[in-house]
Write a protein that holds these residues in place. Sequence first.
Motif, mmCIF file in Angstrom:
data_model
loop_
_atom_site.group_PDB
_atom_site.id
_atom_site.type_symbol
_atom_site.label_atom_id
_atom_site.label_comp_id
_atom_site.label_asym_id
_atom_site.label_seq_id
_atom_site.Cartn_x
_atom_site.Cartn_y
_atom_site.Cartn_z
ATOM 1 N N PHE A 40 -19.413 52.790 48.515
ATOM 2 C CA PHE A 40 -17.998 53.094 48.691
ATOM 3 C C PHE A 40 -17.787 54.584 48.941
ATOM 4 O O PHE A 40 -17.021 54.975 49.833
ATOM 5 C CB PHE A 40 -17.199 52.688 47.441
ATOM 6 N N ILE A 41 -18.452 55.412 48.132
ATOM 7 C CA ILE A 41 -18.300 56.859 48.265
ATOM 8 C C ILE A 41 -18.775 57.314 49.643
ATOM 9 O O ILE A 41 -18.123 58.132 50.317
ATOM 10 C CB ILE A 41 -19.096 57.591 47.162
ATOM 11 N N MET A 42 -19.932 56.786 50.084
ATOM 12 C CA MET A 42 -20.445 57.163 51.394
ATOM 13 C C MET A 42 -19.493 56.712 52.498
ATOM 14 O O MET A 42 -19.226 57.459 53.455
ATOM 15 C CB MET A 42 -21.827 56.524 51.619
ATOM 16 N N THR A 43 -18.962 55.483 52.377
ATOM 17 C CA THR A 43 -18.045 54.956 53.386
ATOM 18 C C THR A 43 -16.793 55.814 53.495
ATOM 19 O O THR A 43 -16.374 56.199 54.595
ATOM 20 C CB THR A 43 -17.647 53.511 53.045
ATOM 21 N N ASP A 44 -16.183 56.132 52.348
ATOM 22 C CA ASP A 44 -14.945 56.908 52.357
ATOM 23 C C ASP A 44 -15.176 58.336 52.859
ATOM 24 O O ASP A 44 -14.326 58.897 53.554
ATOM 25 C CB ASP A 44 -14.334 56.944 50.955
ATOM 26 N N THR A 45 -16.334 58.915 52.513
ATOM 27 C CA THR A 45 -16.625 60.274 52.975
ATOM 28 C C THR A 45 -16.843 60.303 54.484
ATOM 29 O O THR A 45 -16.347 61.198 55.181
ATOM 30 C CB THR A 45 -17.875 60.818 52.252
ATOM 31 N N ILE A 46 -17.571 59.334 54.995
ATOM 32 C CA ILE A 46 -17.797 59.266 56.446
ATOM 33 C C ILE A 46 -16.486 58.975 57.157
ATOM 34 O O ILE A 46 -16.191 59.528 58.224
ATOM 35 C CB ILE A 46 -18.867 58.212 56.776
ATOM 36 N N ASN A 47 -15.655 58.101 56.574
ATOM 37 C CA ASN A 47 -14.331 57.833 57.126
ATOM 38 C C ASN A 47 -13.516 59.115 57.232
ATOM 39 O O ASN A 47 -12.825 59.357 58.228
ATOM 40 C CB ASN A 47 -13.582 56.845 56.220
ATOM 41 N N GLU A 48 -13.582 59.928 56.199
ATOM 42 C CA GLU A 48 -12.781 61.150 56.112
ATOM 43 C C GLU A 48 -13.161 62.156 57.184
ATOM 44 O O GLU A 48 -12.289 62.786 57.801
ATOM 45 C CB GLU A 48 -12.960 61.769 54.725
ATOM 46 N N ARG B 179 -4.132 56.459 56.038
ATOM 47 C CA ARG B 179 -4.192 57.876 56.433
ATOM 48 C C ARG B 179 -3.092 58.215 57.420
ATOM 49 O O ARG B 179 -2.485 59.288 57.357
ATOM 50 C CB ARG B 179 -5.564 58.167 57.040
ATOM 51 N N LYS B 180 -2.806 57.298 58.322
ATOM 52 C CA LYS B 180 -1.758 57.524 59.302
ATOM 53 C C LYS B 180 -0.404 57.629 58.624
ATOM 54 O O LYS B 180 0.472 58.401 59.042
ATOM 55 C CB LYS B 180 -1.752 56.381 60.323
ATOM 56 N N ALA B 181 -0.220 56.856 57.546
ATOM 57 C CA ALA B 181 1.061 56.852 56.836
ATOM 58 C C ALA B 181 1.230 58.051 55.921
ATOM 59 O O ALA B 181 2.356 58.527 55.708
ATOM 60 C CB ALA B 181 1.207 55.559 56.038
ATOM 61 N N THR B 182 0.132 58.566 55.365
ATOM 62 C CA THR B 182 0.225 59.641 54.365
ATOM 63 C C THR B 182 -0.249 60.994 54.866
ATOM 64 O O THR B 182 -0.080 62.000 54.161
ATOM 65 C CB THR B 182 -0.597 59.274 53.114
ATOM 66 N N GLY B 183 -0.864 61.043 56.046
ATOM 67 C CA GLY B 183 -1.398 62.302 56.545
ATOM 68 C C GLY B 183 -2.619 62.709 55.733
ATOM 69 O O GLY B 183 -3.425 61.864 55.331
ATOM 70 N N GLU B 184 -2.750 64.007 55.477
ATOM 71 C CA GLU B 184 -3.907 64.492 54.738
ATOM 72 C C GLU B 184 -3.701 64.443 53.226
ATOM 73 O O GLU B 184 -4.583 64.846 52.468
ATOM 74 C CB GLU B 184 -4.219 65.934 55.161
ATOM 75 N N ARG B 185 -2.556 63.942 52.796
ATOM 76 C CA ARG B 185 -2.286 63.829 51.361
ATOM 77 C C ARG B 185 -2.895 62.541 50.811
ATOM 78 O O ARG B 185 -3.237 61.622 51.542
ATOM 79 C CB ARG B 185 -0.771 63.822 51.111
ATOM 80 N N HIS B 186 -3.029 62.489 49.513
ATOM 81 C CA HIS B 186 -3.439 61.271 48.790
ATOM 82 C C HIS B 186 -4.785 60.715 49.263
ATOM 83 O O HIS B 186 -4.887 59.565 49.695
ATOM 84 C CB HIS B 186 -2.371 60.182 48.920
ATOM 85 N N VAL B 187 -5.817 61.539 49.185
ATOM 86 C CA VAL B 187 -7.171 61.075 49.519
ATOM 87 C C VAL B 187 -7.548 59.872 48.659
ATOM 88 O O VAL B 187 -8.148 58.899 49.139
ATOM 89 C CB VAL B 187 -8.191 62.217 49.326
ATOM 90 N N TRP B 188 -7.183 59.924 47.376
ATOM 91 C CA TRP B 188 -7.518 58.847 46.444
ATOM 92 C C TRP B 188 -6.894 57.519 46.869
ATOM 93 O O TRP B 188 -7.498 56.448 46.688
ATOM 94 C CB TRP B 188 -7.033 59.198 45.028
ATOM 95 N N LEU B 189 -5.683 57.572 47.463
ATOM 96 C CA LEU B 189 -4.983 56.352 47.823
ATOM 97 C C LEU B 189 -5.669 55.626 48.967
ATOM 98 O O LEU B 189 -5.878 54.408 48.913
ATOM 99 C CB LEU B 189 -3.534 56.677 48.199
ATOM 100 N N ARG B 190 -6.057 56.375 50.005
ATOM 101 C CA ARG B 190 -6.705 55.704 51.134
ATOM 102 C C ARG B 190 -8.113 55.231 50.769
ATOM 103 O O ARG B 190 -8.565 54.199 51.261
ATOM 104 C CB ARG B 190 -6.731 56.592 52.368
ATOM 105 N N ALA B 191 -8.786 55.988 49.893
ATOM 106 C CA ALA B 191 -10.124 55.569 49.474
ATOM 107 C C ALA B 191 -10.065 54.314 48.608
ATOM 108 O O ALA B 191 -10.768 53.329 48.858
ATOM 109 C CB ALA B 191 -10.804 56.703 48.706
ATOM 110 N N THR B 192 -9.200 54.327 47.594
ATOM 111 C CA THR B 192 -9.100 53.176 46.689
ATOM 112 C C THR B 192 -8.429 51.987 47.361
ATOM 113 O O THR B 192 -8.835 50.839 47.165
ATOM 114 C CB THR B 192 -8.317 53.573 45.421
ATOM 115 N N GLY B 193 -7.406 52.245 48.161
ATOM 116 C CA GLY B 193 -6.706 51.157 48.833
ATOM 117 C C GLY B 193 -7.591 50.395 49.806
ATOM 118 O O GLY B 193 -7.580 49.160 49.849
ATOM 119 N N SER B 194 -8.382 51.137 50.589
ATOM 120 C CA SER B 194 -9.270 50.475 51.549
ATOM 121 C C SER B 194 -10.352 49.687 50.826
ATOM 122 O O SER B 194 -10.716 48.576 51.238
ATOM 123 C CB SER B 194 -9.909 51.510 52.483
#
Length: 260
Positions: free
Chosen positions: A75-83, A169-184
């Motif tokens: 999960f961590i690798m996926t979210d980091t590569i996504n970012e 990410r499109k909805a929140t921009g660069e804010r709330h990294v935790w939300l897009r990582a946990t939500g996905s």
Amino acid sequence: MEAAVATRPLQDRAVRLFIVLAAFFCANAVLAEFIGVKIFALEDTLGLAPLEWDLFGQTGSLSFTAGTLLWPIVFIMTDTINEFFGRRGVRFISWLAAGLICYGFLFAFVAISLAPAGWWREAAAAQGVPDYQAAFAAVFGQGLWTIAGSLVAFVVGQLIDVAVFHRIRKATGERHVWLRATGSTAVSQLIDSFVVIWIAFVLGPQKWPTSLFLAVSTLNYAYKMLFAIALIPLLYLMRRAIIGYLGADRARELREQAAA
């Protein structure tokens, strides 16, 4: 400078970062598939008395597949590569990992089909394994249903993960990294946790009852989500370390390209 990087791509820190992240992602994904055949009891592992949980009519110790130990790292690798590398980066490593899993299982079956040396078959008899060949085949063979379930769940889960990540990410921009990582992760692993067990153990030859399928799938999903939330601080630490490694300007450039 750009010409030098073009002729020597490994001098580009972004390229080296992607290689490292992809290597850890693929290694953990392949290992999770191979060790996932084992179901372990959490309380017994921790030396505790069984909690005697009652979920969908199933009682006893909390049971998980051993592969769940490695999925939080995935999960961590996926979210980091996504970012930093976006949809293309995640899709590339997902298909690469799927290919490596197939490659691994192919040679596992080749190894199983090799005629065992007579002395090797009984080499572990003193440890309670009278037939090493049978044990090897049972552990590494896993069955076509398990392999099919794992691959389908893995690929579908990863593709859904990247789609949900970038929608948030499109909805929140660069804010709330935790939300897009946990939500996905919440959406993708809901599908992954149930699909793999459904194909492997319900449609497969073991024919698990619906109650057992729901109990084990729900526990595995709850475990993954618990760790996904617990690892949010690590996600931020990795993000900060990567920005420090790449430099603020290069990191910002990558994130903008990833979000495009």
